[in-house]
Design a protein around this motif. Structure first.
Motif, mmCIF file in Angstrom:
data_model
loop_
_atom_site.group_PDB
_atom_site.id
_atom_site.type_symbol
_atom_site.label_atom_id
_atom_site.label_comp_id
_atom_site.label_asym_id
_atom_site.label_seq_id
_atom_site.Cartn_x
_atom_site.Cartn_y
_atom_site.Cartn_z
ATOM 1 N N LEU E 37 -12.062 -10.636 -21.948
ATOM 2 C CA LEU E 37 -13.475 -10.484 -22.031
ATOM 3 C C LEU E 37 -14.057 -11.616 -21.390
ATOM 4 O O LEU E 37 -13.962 -12.592 -21.369
ATOM 5 C CB LEU E 37 -13.613 -10.877 -23.888
ATOM 6 C CG LEU E 37 -15.368 -11.112 -23.817
ATOM 7 C CD1 LEU E 37 -15.473 -9.398 -23.726
ATOM 8 C CD2 LEU E 37 -15.218 -11.410 -24.966
ATOM 9 N N ALA E 38 -14.705 -10.974 -20.431
ATOM 10 C CA ALA E 38 -16.631 -11.666 -19.857
ATOM 11 C C ALA E 38 -16.899 -11.923 -20.259
ATOM 12 O O ALA E 38 -18.239 -10.568 -21.322
ATOM 13 C CB ALA E 38 -15.932 -11.232 -18.639
ATOM 14 N N THR E 39 -17.798 -12.723 -21.615
ATOM 15 C CA THR E 39 -19.137 -13.388 -21.319
ATOM 16 C C THR E 39 -19.582 -14.788 -21.606
ATOM 17 O O THR E 39 -19.435 -15.156 -20.560
ATOM 18 C CB THR E 39 -19.232 -13.459 -23.305
ATOM 19 O OG1 THR E 39 -19.410 -13.342 -23.888
ATOM 20 C CG2 THR E 39 -18.422 -14.294 -23.598
ATOM 21 N N THR E 40 -20.991 -14.857 -22.103
ATOM 22 C CA THR E 40 -21.921 -16.080 -21.683
ATOM 23 C C THR E 40 -21.539 -17.403 -22.421
ATOM 24 O O THR E 40 -20.899 -17.134 -23.255
ATOM 25 C CB THR E 40 -22.924 -15.842 -22.250
ATOM 26 O OG1 THR E 40 -23.149 -15.059 -23.605
ATOM 27 C CG2 THR E 40 -24.016 -14.473 -21.205
ATOM 28 N N ALA E 59 -9.265 -12.624 -35.898
ATOM 29 C CA ALA E 59 -8.407 -12.186 -36.241
ATOM 30 C C ALA E 59 -9.135 -10.493 -36.358
ATOM 31 O O ALA E 59 -8.169 -9.831 -36.192
ATOM 32 C CB ALA E 59 -9.059 -12.457 -37.777
ATOM 33 N N THR E 60 -9.881 -10.213 -36.677
ATOM 34 C CA THR E 60 -10.624 -8.550 -36.169
ATOM 35 C C THR E 60 -9.967 -8.611 -34.750
ATOM 36 O O THR E 60 -9.482 -7.476 -34.857
ATOM 37 C CB THR E 60 -12.012 -8.714 -36.248
ATOM 38 O OG1 THR E 60 -12.957 -9.586 -37.407
ATOM 39 C CG2 THR E 60 -12.438 -7.144 -36.166
ATOM 40 N N THR E 126 -13.020 -4.304 -29.359
ATOM 41 C CA THR E 126 -13.618 -5.474 -30.236
ATOM 42 C C THR E 126 -14.448 -6.277 -29.938
ATOM 43 O O THR E 126 -15.335 -6.460 -30.961
ATOM 44 C CB THR E 126 -12.762 -5.407 -31.223
ATOM 45 O OG1 THR E 126 -11.605 -4.042 -31.114
ATOM 46 C CG2 THR E 126 -12.756 -5.724 -32.913
ATOM 47 N N LEU E 127 -13.891 -7.033 -29.046
ATOM 48 C CA LEU E 127 -14.775 -8.356 -29.308
ATOM 49 C C LEU E 127 -15.914 -7.688 -28.237
ATOM 50 O O LEU E 127 -16.762 -9.024 -28.931
ATOM 51 C CB LEU E 127 -13.676 -9.226 -27.886
ATOM 52 C CG LEU E 127 -12.730 -9.593 -28.313
ATOM 53 C CD1 LEU E 127 -11.935 -10.138 -27.522
ATOM 54 C CD2 LEU E 127 -13.228 -10.859 -29.808
ATOM 55 N N VAL E 128 -15.806 -6.999 -27.639
ATOM 56 C CA VAL E 128 -17.052 -6.658 -27.055
ATOM 57 C C VAL E 128 -18.073 -6.280 -27.889
ATOM 58 O O VAL E 128 -19.793 -6.365 -28.166
ATOM 59 C CB VAL E 128 -17.083 -5.757 -25.712
ATOM 60 C CG1 VAL E 128 -18.678 -5.090 -25.688
ATOM 61 C CG2 VAL E 128 -16.660 -5.789 -24.766
ATOM 62 N N ASP E 129 -17.784 -5.631 -29.236
ATOM 63 C CA ASP E 129 -18.203 -4.757 -30.813
ATOM 64 C C ASP E 129 -18.805 -6.365 -30.520
ATOM 65 O O ASP E 129 -20.125 -6.031 -31.720
ATOM 66 C CB ASP E 129 -17.301 -4.066 -31.186
ATOM 67 C CG ASP E 129 -18.391 -3.547 -32.592
ATOM 68 O OD1 ASP E 129 -19.534 -2.961 -31.749
ATOM 69 O OD2 ASP E 129 -17.607 -3.769 -33.305
#
Lengths: 159, 159, 159, 159, 159, 159
Positions: E37-40, E59-60, E126-129
């Motif tokens: 996951l690439a994020t800020t 966990a999700t 799911t992480l993006v969500d």
């Protein structure tokens, strides 16, 4: 062949797509589809047999058909997921098999005939599954729409 | 009527059940099922139309059939979940529609004909979905087992 | 607290995982689970009512339970997908509701009690769904394993 | 017994059906259901254990419950597919187990209590799955609706 | 281009098929896949934030990845349904996002790398969500196999 | 960090939840997401190969992507089930792989970007599955939202 004679589910380059129905208005729609389990007299006797416990054989097909209607968008690649608001599956044992009729309703942007057809097909396959030890040649015949109404195209009755 | 003439999926009281196959030996099993999309000459022309992009129409049905085979235990209440080891769905456009043939294989404790039948039915329904704007009367006909082999009952060929 | 007193589905850092069972030997395993729909005398009368058509009410729950057993790995995050080889769901109408018993079998690397419990729970919820217009307070009680056998841990009988 | 004392999901002949709700108006509806994992003091200690990593055990059940709510129409044969607009699953570890409470919301034509009950049942079964190596006798108790509101029948509070 | 340089999932006429693996021997197989996951920095701070309750966010994703691995044959049209015998999903928060690694095992006739890749992709989505309200530009990067072993082709390590 | 910088899918105690969107107004919403299959020149040649039958390779990925969009709420734990009203998946073979673009539409209470991202990811994984015998190192890169519009937050274009 006119413009309306196109396969709506492929675009001009032939690529499959789920057609955009965002701009359509939700309306009450209803479809009736039918089909037939063709089987032997032996199986008909087993299904008809007045003794009550046999109920589960037909009940299983009826419930499978109802649940199948709900799985339509999972099975038919380009079908929209729609809010099915009612399903009935009627089974009538005849001398040569079982007549299957499914009625589906929705209040959505697109028709509900694929759901009715899927209910019929799944109920028919479930009947085949239940009778195949006795009649391995049992078949599902003539899965077709009888009637649909609602939406822009209005009523259609099988000619 | 002999003992073998029973509906195996209901017990002696008529209650539906998933038959216990724990004691059966896994063997290679194979089934071939077939069916037919019956439609108009207009639709046949659209499907046949030599232009390549049309490929997606048949590809969509082929893939839906393969995926449908995998969903069989989700759809048919008393089917065992089995390890499907191969599926092909063949589609042949004829003058009156599309002939659908599915071949399924497994190496498991029970036959794979319901998977073949489900592949045929789902491919057929997917074709109906794709052509229904042009031919609302399109139907799926004669969904039936042609051949099965493997397991205790051995080979069966449709008479 | 001994080493055997661990939550096997989380690792030493507390992260959820699907436990590796690759090295386990497939064996015949069987589980029995039970539960109860608790409802009113009115509902019991409706379910019991000698008239045969009522069969579908119980049949629907029985079939939902069998299908639910097959959906176990879709519902319970850390459950292994296993080859369920048999499922029965028995329903007995009593004076205070419906006793639900599910028996599941497999020939796989891990136990089949979650499948039995899921069958009971789904059958119970389906009964609630069918009676809730008459008894909105209907509940599903005591969903529990009664018995399991097979695999390394051998037989377990509810104390 | 009055007319309102009928099992709405079977018709006058006893056949299962999905009741037609097309004519009902979409309104905001909310349901709260509850249940309980009954287990041993050993398990409670493991779940409570202040050490943070244990979080995943409860998180897994919470997420399974939320996802289970979305699978309701796949599991409960005669349930309508509805647009679930919110789900929370609360878990409270007590001295004798885990109290499970699920709240579901929708803006649709029919109630959302089956979704709440399914969330509770699936969360409960997931907890059983996680603790069963330590407590094979763990059970899910008292899965019931506490409260519902919205729709024609209005508010209902468990007596 | 040699014979081994073929797309195995389409036959000589180009039609999609599920390749027949009936004749292959079940063996223990294992695959490891990864992605990111690439994020800020803002999101990283939220995920890292020492406060324990944040556990559910990771966990999700972990649970979604494990469940996603089980859904692989439902999602990838030509994948065989296989008996997944173990899944772990590891998440490591870094300065620029979350490293995702999934390990899957099976004892079946075909490899388990698609299951590992699906676990990574679903965990990543799911992480993006979960972070998209804070970082609508979050992306899933480099979903790839790192390592696989077992089966006829033996070990493969990403070069 | 402001209040708007929160992970909306966990509550103040860190517990995962499906956010309540009951009070939001259904509006037309649209999202575009993209990603890329990175593979070798050999695979590109196989996919490009002017010969028409190859069509199924891309068609399979396109259909898998469309069907994947419909499975989003089954895969992403905290996603709302929404009425997807249109999906297209475009695939463009380049010198280094395949560019994947998915466009999704809905008329619902919440955005449709997770559906677009899932379509891209599933189409990408399907391509990996089809080419992995030739290129075991094929990967899915840069799965990201390009554009979204509709709803309270209005238009967003990837910077």
């Amino acid at each position: 062949m006119t413009d309306t004679h196109k396969l709506t589910h492929v675009d001009e380059t032939g690529a499959a797509r789920m057609v955009d129905v965002s701009a359509k208005t939700p309306t009450v729609r209803r479809a009736v589809a039918a089909g037939r389990l063709a089987t032997t007299a032996d199986v008909v006797a087993l299904l008809r047999d007045g003794e009550l416990p046999k109920g589960d054989a037909l009940a299983t097909a009826r419930i499978a058909g109802i649940m199948g209607a709900k799985r339509t968008p999972d099975l038919i690649p380009l079908c929209h997921p729609i809010a099915v608001t009612g399903v009935t599956v009627d089974l009538e044992v005849t001398d040569t098999g079982v007549e299957i009729t499914a009625t589906t309703k929705t209040t959505d942007r697109t028709g509900v005939e694929m759901e009715a057809l899927t209910a019929v097909a799944v109920a028919g396959l479930t009947l085949v599954d239940m009778v195949k030890a006795v009649d391995p040649a049992a078949s599902v015949e003539a899965v077709r729409v009888l009637h649909k109404e609602g939406g822009k195209t209005g009523e259609w009755v099988r000619p």
